[in-house]
Design a protein around this motif. Structure first.
Motif, PDB file in Angstrom:
ATOM      1  N   ALA A 109      38.020  37.748  38.043  1.00 50.65           N
ATOM      2  CA  ALA A 109      38.533  37.483  36.832  1.00 50.65           C
ATOM      3  C   ALA A 109      39.647  36.589  36.818  1.00 50.65           C
ATOM      4  CB  ALA A 109      38.848  38.840  36.470  1.00 50.65           C
ATOM      5  N   GLU A 110      40.761  36.851  37.484  1.00 44.71           N
ATOM      6  CA  GLU A 110      41.873  36.018  37.581  1.00 44.71           C
ATOM      7  C   GLU A 110      41.488  34.656  37.774  1.00 44.71           C
ATOM      8  OE1 GLU A 110      43.874  37.835  40.732  1.00 44.71           O
ATOM      9  OE2 GLU A 110      44.882  39.656  39.449  1.00 44.71           O
ATOM     10  N   GLU A 111      40.666  34.215  38.701  1.00 45.11           N
ATOM     11  CA  GLU A 111      40.238  32.993  38.835  1.00 45.11           C
ATOM     12  C   GLU A 111      39.562  32.099  37.575  1.00 45.11           C
ATOM     13  OE1 GLU A 111      37.890  32.646  42.420  1.00 45.11           O
ATOM     14  OE2 GLU A 111      39.574  33.007  43.808  1.00 45.11           O
ATOM     15  N   ALA A 112      38.618  33.103  36.967  1.00 46.26           N
ATOM     16  CA  ALA A 112      37.970  32.724  35.797  1.00 46.26           C
ATOM     17  C   ALA A 112      38.933  32.335  34.743  1.00 46.26           C
ATOM     18  CB  ALA A 112      36.737  33.652  35.410  1.00 46.26           C
ATOM     19  N   LEU A 113      39.947  33.282  34.636  1.00 46.50           N
ATOM     20  CA  LEU A 113      40.890  33.089  33.645  1.00 46.50           C
ATOM     21  C   LEU A 113      41.835  31.798  33.935  1.00 46.50           C
ATOM     22  CD1 LEU A 113      42.249  36.767  33.093  1.00 46.50           C
ATOM     23  CD2 LEU A 113      41.254  35.547  31.189  1.00 46.50           C
ATOM     24  N   GLY A 114      42.113  31.492  34.932  1.00 42.50           N
ATOM     25  CA  GLY A 114      42.775  30.309  35.295  1.00 42.50           C
ATOM     26  C   GLY A 114      41.873  29.310  34.898  1.00 42.50           C
ATOM     27  N   LYS A 115      40.687  29.030  35.343  1.00 39.17           N
ATOM     28  CA  LYS A 115      39.917  28.000  34.929  1.00 39.17           C
ATOM     29  C   LYS A 115      39.736  27.757  33.691  1.00 39.17           C
ATOM     30  CE  LYS A 115      37.447  28.097  39.524  1.00 39.17           C
ATOM     31  NZ  LYS A 115      36.307  28.244  40.196  1.00 39.17           N
ATOM     32  N   SER A 116      39.873  28.727  32.764  1.00 41.51           N
ATOM     33  CA  SER A 116      39.701  28.664  31.256  1.00 41.51           C
ATOM     34  C   SER A 116      41.049  28.338  30.515  1.00 41.51           C
ATOM     35  CB  SER A 116      38.923  30.017  30.648  1.00 41.51           C
ATOM     36  OG  SER A 116      39.801  30.952  30.694  1.00 41.51           O
ATOM     37  N   SER A 117      42.102  28.427  31.354  1.00 45.47           N
ATOM     38  CA  SER A 117      43.344  28.318  30.771  1.00 45.47           C
ATOM     39  C   SER A 117      43.791  29.424  29.759  1.00 45.47           C
ATOM     40  CB  SER A 117      43.692  27.093  30.056  1.00 45.47           C
ATOM     41  OG  SER A 117      43.410  25.798  31.101  1.00 45.47           O
ATOM     42  N   CYS A 118      43.173  30.439  30.151  1.00 42.51           N
ATOM     43  CA  CYS A 118      43.429  31.630  29.420  1.00 42.51           C
ATOM     44  C   CYS A 118      44.224  32.848  30.091  1.00 42.51           C
ATOM     45  CB  CYS A 118      41.969  32.421  28.872  1.00 42.51           C
ATOM     46  SG  CYS A 118      41.976  33.795  28.011  1.00 42.51           S
ATOM     47  N   ALA A 119      45.354  33.379  29.080  1.00 42.90           N
ATOM     48  CA  ALA A 119      46.196  34.440  29.899  1.00 42.90           C
ATOM     49  C   ALA A 119      45.343  35.778  29.708  1.00 42.90           C
ATOM     50  CB  ALA A 119      47.626  34.349  28.925  1.00 42.90           C
ATOM     51  N   PRO A 120      45.625  36.526  30.675  1.00 43.58           N
ATOM     52  CA  PRO A 120      45.093  38.123  30.486  1.00 43.58           C
ATOM     53  C   PRO A 120      45.299  38.497  28.949  1.00 43.58           C
ATOM     54  CG  PRO A 120      45.955  37.698  32.428  1.00 43.58           C
ATOM     55  CD  PRO A 120      46.425  36.696  31.826  1.00 43.58           C
ATOM     56  N   GLN A 121      46.347  38.301  28.382  1.00 48.02           N
ATOM     57  CA  GLN A 121      46.883  39.066  27.011  1.00 48.02           C
ATOM     58  C   GLN A 121      46.100  38.402  26.091  1.00 48.02           C
ATOM     59  OE1 GLN A 121      49.145  37.516  29.540  1.00 48.02           O
ATOM     60  NE2 GLN A 121      49.664  39.826  30.255  1.00 48.02           N
ATOM     61  N   GLN A 122      45.221  37.328  26.222  1.00 48.79           N
ATOM     62  CA  GLN A 122      44.325  36.712  25.144  1.00 48.79           C
ATOM     63  C   GLN A 122      43.230  37.568  25.105  1.00 48.79           C
ATOM     64  OE1 GLN A 122      45.538  32.551  26.413  1.00 48.79           O
ATOM     65  NE2 GLN A 122      44.181  32.220  24.909  1.00 48.79           N
TER      66      GLN A 122
ATOM     67  N   MET B 139      39.601  47.455  35.918  1.00 51.70           N
ATOM     68  CA  MET B 139      40.102  46.039  35.608  1.00 51.70           C
ATOM     69  C   MET B 139      40.973  45.736  34.632  1.00 51.70           C
ATOM     70  SD  MET B 139      38.098  43.785  37.552  1.00 51.70           S
ATOM     71  CE  MET B 139      38.377  44.982  38.627  1.00 51.70           C
ATOM     72  N   HIS B 140      40.867  46.737  33.654  1.00 51.22           N
ATOM     73  CA  HIS B 140      41.837  46.600  32.580  1.00 51.22           C
ATOM     74  C   HIS B 140      43.343  46.592  32.969  1.00 51.22           C
ATOM     75  CE1 HIS B 140      44.297  47.795  28.724  1.00 51.22           C
ATOM     76  NE2 HIS B 140      43.091  47.452  28.093  1.00 51.22           N
ATOM     77  N   SER B 141      43.625  47.807  34.052  1.00 55.96           N
ATOM     78  CA  SER B 141      44.764  47.931  34.592  1.00 55.96           C
ATOM     79  C   SER B 141      45.423  46.968  35.610  1.00 55.96           C
ATOM     80  CB  SER B 141      45.005  49.283  35.255  1.00 55.96           C
ATOM     81  OG  SER B 141      44.735  50.480  34.332  1.00 55.96           O
ATOM     82  N   ARG B 142      44.240  46.455  36.237  1.00 59.14           N
ATOM     83  CA  ARG B 142      44.619  45.326  37.154  1.00 59.14           C
ATOM     84  C   ARG B 142      44.976  44.194  36.750  1.00 59.14           C
ATOM     85  NH1 ARG B 142      43.850  46.296  43.179  1.00 59.14           N
ATOM     86  NH2 ARG B 142      44.196  44.496  44.101  1.00 59.14           N
ATOM     87  N   LEU B 143      44.635  43.902  35.726  1.00 56.71           N
ATOM     88  CA  LEU B 143      44.639  42.387  34.885  1.00 56.71           C
ATOM     89  C   LEU B 143      45.806  42.621  34.280  1.00 56.71           C
ATOM     90  CD1 LEU B 143      41.185  41.291  34.145  1.00 56.71           C
ATOM     91  CD2 LEU B 143      42.561  40.669  36.031  1.00 56.71           C
ATOM     92  N   LEU B 144      46.433  43.717  33.743  1.00 58.60           N
ATOM     93  CA  LEU B 144      47.732  43.876  33.016  1.00 58.60           C
ATOM     94  C   LEU B 144      47.544  43.276  31.612  1.00 58.60           C
ATOM     95  CD1 LEU B 144      50.402  42.865  35.588  1.00 58.60           C
ATOM     96  CD2 LEU B 144      49.505  45.084  34.902  1.00 58.60           C
ATOM     97  N   VAL B 145      46.327  43.703  31.175  1.00 55.75           N
ATOM     98  CA  VAL B 145      46.158  43.012  29.753  1.00 55.75           C
ATOM     99  C   VAL B 145      46.795  44.006  28.524  1.00 55.75           C
ATOM    100  CG1 VAL B 145      43.756  42.192  30.360  1.00 55.75           C
ATOM    101  CG2 VAL B 145      43.803  44.336  29.510  1.00 55.75           C
ATOM    102  N   ARG B 146      46.785  43.760  27.397  1.00 56.49           N
ATOM    103  CA  ARG B 146      47.377  44.441  26.361  1.00 56.49           C
ATOM    104  C   ARG B 146      46.460  45.715  26.083  1.00 56.49           C
ATOM    105  NH1 ARG B 146      44.533  42.668  21.839  1.00 56.49           N
ATOM    106  NH2 ARG B 146      43.509  40.597  22.278  1.00 56.49           N
TER     107      ARG B 146
END
Length: 432
Positions: free
Chosen positions: A166-179, A200-207
């Protein structure tokens, strides 16, 4: 036998047709066995060759889904001939005629902007897996086409592998977890609480107001999750959704709990995809088409897994029936995707499908009339990854397509099966 539902060539000599297909698969010098001789148990064909033989009979005779008529019956010439007669009505019944009509209407534009796939860090040669599961050395390589299997290392599990993807996919999409508005997770092997999506929600520190949802479907889980994500975005309930798959079979399907090739087929891995509403410059993205789904109940008994009282797993695994079902249904799904999308299969850049084993993938490519190279060799190198197989294949297809000039990028077809027998398909097209 004189029935207008049968192709004329078959009416004249169905036995000759079956015998010719057998010789084509077993070799011209093979002696035609008696009608009651089991083709696999006697060594005339191995299980994968038997599947290829039956598919050849289907193609030559025009009979639809011959394999379903052989469930629970021996693989002999007599049974094949009987199943052909019983299945003849399928030619005119049009059981799939309305298949594409049952798919959803086109949704608002939803694009895939980032992807990733990760694998267990321990990759073992298939011969080591053979020894672990008490199989003859070389069986996995020769019978299934699996050369190595990926296993999770100490410290790796569904949560760590899924979070990494998930972290790698977010990076490739230029998307922050908070989005993220939603995290949708799927997997075969995570049975703990909290659920995989919650972890996953806890691990990625999303809102906090980012939703977390788990969907099932086993090997079909990725397509189920993508369809849910697409619907959330198209309905205006979300702008950005992460879809995550994660499977660690090596701690569930152990030699102590499952004997033989069923346990040895499976590896460990995860995948992740970022879906967003198509806004602004989406030239590096892929647009989702429709999804189609269904279930073929007559194959439900081909694979069943349940807990036994002694801690082992009770496995009902009819490999031949499952292989027949997989080839027949996957071919039909891809044909339905081709029809629904209006995209010819020879114009597709890659096929991101479930891969029960590499030999079945090669047979599927042959039946579809496309190059085997269009199917990323996931199972060959890493084993069957369950819900993450299709995800790893999709990521590999996207990676390969990204190396082409933008104007040369091609559509991608998706197809997968799950126990039941659940099935689904869909497609993506590169944004202009």
């Amino acid at each position: 036998m004189n029935d207008s539902r049968f192709p004329l060539s078959w009416q004249k000599d169905s036995r000759r047709l079956v015998e010719e297909c057998l010789r084509r698969e077993a070799g011209a010098a093979v002696s035609i066995p008696g009608d009651q001789i089991h083709l696999v148990e006697t060594g005339i064909l191995d299980s994968m060759a038997a599947v290829s033989f039956l598919r050849a009979v289907e193609t030559a005779s025009g009979v639809s889904d011959l394999g379903s008529g052989l469930n629970g019956r021996s693989a002999s010439l007599g049974e094949v001939l009987a199943a052909m007669e019983n299945s003849a009505s399928d030619i005119s019944s049009g059981d799939d005629a309305s298949f594409d009509q049952k798919t959803s209407r086109s949704l608002a534009q939803v694009v895939l902007t980032g992807s990733s796939a990760v694998l267990g860090s321990r990759v073992l040669a298939s011969e080591e897996v053979d020894r672990s599961f008490g199989m003859p050395v070389g069986k996995m390589r020769n019978r299934a086409g699996i050369e190595s299997v990926a296993y999770a290392a100490d410290g790796e599990n569904e949560v760590t592998l899924g979070a990494r993807a998930a972290e790698e996919a977010l990076g490739k999409s230029s998307c922050a977890p908070q989005q993220l508005d939603w995290i949708i997770a799927t997997g075969e092997t995570h049975h703990d609480y909290p659920s995989l999506s919650a972890q996953m929600h806890s691990r990625l520190l999303v809102r906090e107001n980012c939703g977390a949802l788990d969907v099932g479907g086993a090997c079909l889980g990725l397509l189920n999750a993508l369809a849910v994500a697409q619907s959330l975005i198209a309905s205006g309930r979300a702008q950005t959704v992460a879809v995550v798959t994660a499977d660690v079979h090596s701690r569930t399907l152990t030699p102590a709990r499952v004997a033989g090739e069923f346990g040895g087929l499976f590896g460990d891995g995860a995948s992740a995809f970022i879906l967003q509403h198509a806004v602004g410059n989406a030239s590096e993205s892929y647009l989702f088409g429709d999804f189609l789904f269904g279930c073929v109940g007559q194959y439900a008994a081909a694979i069943q897994v349940s807990d036994a009282k002694d801690g082992a797993l009770e496995v009902e695994f009819d490999g031949e029936a499952l292989s027949r079902a997989a080839i027949t249904r996957m071919e039909k799904v891809l044909a339905a995707v081709e029809l629904r999308s209006g995209i010819p299969r020879n114009a597709v850049g890659g096929f991101a499908t479930h891969q029960p084993n590499p030999r079945l993938v090669a047979l599927l490519a042959k039946q579809c009339g496309v190059s085997p190279d269009a199917f990323p060799p996931i199972a060959k190198s890493y084993g069957n990854l369950g819900s993450s197989t299709c995800g790893a294949a999709l990521h590999a297809t996207l990676q390969a397509d990204s190396k082409r000039p933008r104007e040369q990028r091609k559509p991608i077809f998706l197809a997968a099966l799950g126990p039941g027998l659940l099935f689904g398909g869909g497609w993506l097209t590169p944004c202009a």
